[in-house]
Enzyme design. Structure first.
Site, short mmCIF file in Angstrom:
data_model
loop_
_atom_site.label_atom_id
_atom_site.label_comp_id
_atom_site.label_asym_id
_atom_site.label_seq_id
_atom_site.Cartn_x
_atom_site.Cartn_y
_atom_site.Cartn_z
N ARG A 1 0.87 -1.18 0.00
CA ARG A 1 0.00 0.00 0.00
C ARG A 1 0.90 1.23 0.00
NH1 ARG A 1 2.38 1.85 3.73
NH2 ARG A 1 0.79 3.45 3.87
N GLY A 2 0.27 2.41 -0.07
CA GLY A 2 1.05 3.63 -0.24
C GLY A 2 1.17 3.88 -1.74
N ALA A 3 0.89 5.12 -2.16
CA ALA A 3 0.75 5.40 -3.59
C ALA A 3 1.94 4.95 -4.44
CB ALA A 3 0.47 6.89 -3.78
N ASP B 1 -1.79 10.86 -2.18
CA ASP B 1 -2.10 9.79 -3.14
C ASP B 1 -2.42 10.36 -4.52
OD1 ASP B 1 -2.78 8.62 -0.37
OD2 ASP B 1 -2.54 6.92 -1.74
N ASN C 1 -5.19 12.75 0.36
CA ASN C 1 -4.38 11.82 1.18
C ASN C 1 -5.28 11.09 2.16
OD1 ASN C 1 -1.72 10.80 1.87
ND2 ASN C 1 -1.91 11.92 3.79
O1 MRU Z 1 -4.39 3.42 2.26
P1 MRU Z 1 -2.91 3.55 2.17
O2 MRU Z 1 -2.19 2.93 3.32
O3 MRU Z 1 -2.38 3.08 0.83
O4 MRU Z 1 -2.69 5.12 2.24
C1 MRU Z 1 -1.40 5.64 2.16
C2 MRU Z 1 -1.37 7.11 2.27
O5 MRU Z 1 -2.38 7.76 2.41
C3 MRU Z 1 -0.04 7.79 2.08
O6 MRU Z 1 0.03 8.96 2.83
C4 MRU Z 1 0.13 8.13 0.60
O7 MRU Z 1 -0.03 6.99 -0.19
C5 MRU Z 1 1.44 8.73 0.32
S1 MRU Z 1 2.67 7.49 0.35
C6 MRU Z 1 4.19 8.07 0.15
#
Ligand code: MRU
Length: 373
Positions: free
Chosen positions: A53-55, A257, A267
């Protein structure tokens, strides 16, 4: 970055076995498990279930997913004549799976960005090297993300250093969710300036928003900061406001994101409320991002697809019991309904600056265009 003193990336290609390896983030911090992705369906599943997970990491996994789809497709056709060997062969296999990949998590733009980049690269490539080229492009996306996040750190560190030079005391930074190295390939976005400042010897303490419902702050950000030896304290999501009123937060840094060309940022749910509190208390609110997170098409933030996830993420909680066994329990009344929106939008007017791989700029279309177009 390190886990138990060993350097890792969040995703990598295992040449010998021709498969992709990931760290299963659904089990962290209690269990450290490395998983194999052998097919494009495995990649889609890993994104959907949030094993990754994380963009930026979602984007990288999608890129490897495309490479895996090409590999599976190649296995099913003869390479020299293009003649179908298997009556089960589906000529639309790649197309269908790529559509599923793009839909697997709708909010983070990196996913579509990575799939589009892979498709563009592969569109005129044929012949026996096609699979190797696809895996190489996916690795290039990872290497590029790592470099961009490192540069975000170098650029963002200057802000932390400035605060330290004035304050001459520990810099208190608040962050939300996990925009750490676990959300990228390495370094992270919001955490990269923190890691760079720490390496330079600047004393830092991080307020880590727990980030309900999935607790990525508590489970992932605090975990990775601990592994790097950076002081941090987990707070309930509603605590940031009073800490800012008390002067206990010098700056906020969060990830994103999807960043619109207008400077609005989307985000993890709850980011907006932190930005409002920061604005009310004159606390600088920075957003860190690689350019792969910029959506140049959507102009109105209301058009961003906001992922609505299963309400079970709210009504149940997972942790370890007294026998160190992972356990999931219900914490709500059985009859209650719950709404689980995963992201919100912080308008540009509440963002002090965008920390990017190219430098720091205002959250505005003029500044973004100047920096990237
Ligand atoms: O739902 P997730 O865990 O994928 O959400 C992640 C976030 O909101 C992060 O802040 C975002 O992806 C930036 S990652 C460098």
């Amino acid at each position: 970055m390190k886990i138990e003193n060993k350097e890792y990336r969040t995703i990598w290609f295992d040449e010998a076995n021709q498969l992709v390896k990931i760290i299963d983030q659904t089990k962290l911090p209690h269990q450290f498990i490395i998983k194999d992705l052998k097919t494009v369906k495995d990649a889609i599943n890993a994104i959907k279930t949030m094993e990754v997970r994380g963009a930026p990491l979602i984007g990288a996994t999608a890129a490897y997913g495309v490479a895996l789809a090409i590999k599976e497709d190649e296995k099913d056709i003869t390479t020299n004549s293009g003649v179908c060997l298997d009556s089960e062969y589906d000529p639309n296999f790649i197309k269908k799976n790529l559509e599923d990949l793009v839909q697997s998590r709708p909010t983070a733009i990196n996913l579509k960005w990575a799939v589009d980049r892979m498709v563009k690269k592969m569109s005129d490539i044929t012949g026996s090297k096609i699979v190797d080229i696809a895996f190489k492009e996916a690795k290039d996306i990872c290497d590029e993300d790592e470099k961009f996040c490192e540069n975000i750190g170098i650029n963002g560190m200057k802000i932390i250093e400035e605060i330290y030079n004035k304050k001459k005391d520990t810099v208190n930074i608040l962050t939300h969710c996990n925009a750490g190295w676990l959300a990228t390939i390495n370094w992270g976005t919001a955490t990269s300036p923190i890691y760079h400042a720490h390496k330079k010897g600047i004393p830092i303490h991080v307020w880590v928003d727990e980030t309900r419902p999935r607790n990525q702050g508590a489970n992932l950000t605090s975990y990775e900061l601990n592994e790097e030896g950076i002081a941090n304290t987990i707070i309930a999501d509603n605590t940031g406001g009073i800490l800012m009123q008390r002067g206990d937060v010098d700056m906020c840094i969060v990830g994103t994101d999807r960043t619109l060309s207008t400077g609005d940022i989307c985000n993890k749910i709850g980011t907006y409320l932190k930005a409002l509190a920061a604005h009310d208390n004159n606390v600088p609110f920075y957003v860190a991002l690689p350019s792969s997170t910029i959506d140049w098409n959507i102009k109105n933030f209301k058009d961003i697809p906001i992922e609505e996830r299963n309400s079970e993420e709210l009504s149940h909680i997972e942790g370890i019991d007294e026998d160190n066994k992972l356990k999931k329990i219900l914490i709500y009344p059985k009859k209650s309904k719950a709404l689980n929106l995963a992201f919100d939008v912080t308008p540009a007017k509440y963002v002090t600056g965008l920390i990017t791989e190219k430098g720091i700029c205002e959250a505005s279309s003029d500044a973004l265009n100047k920096m990237f177009k």
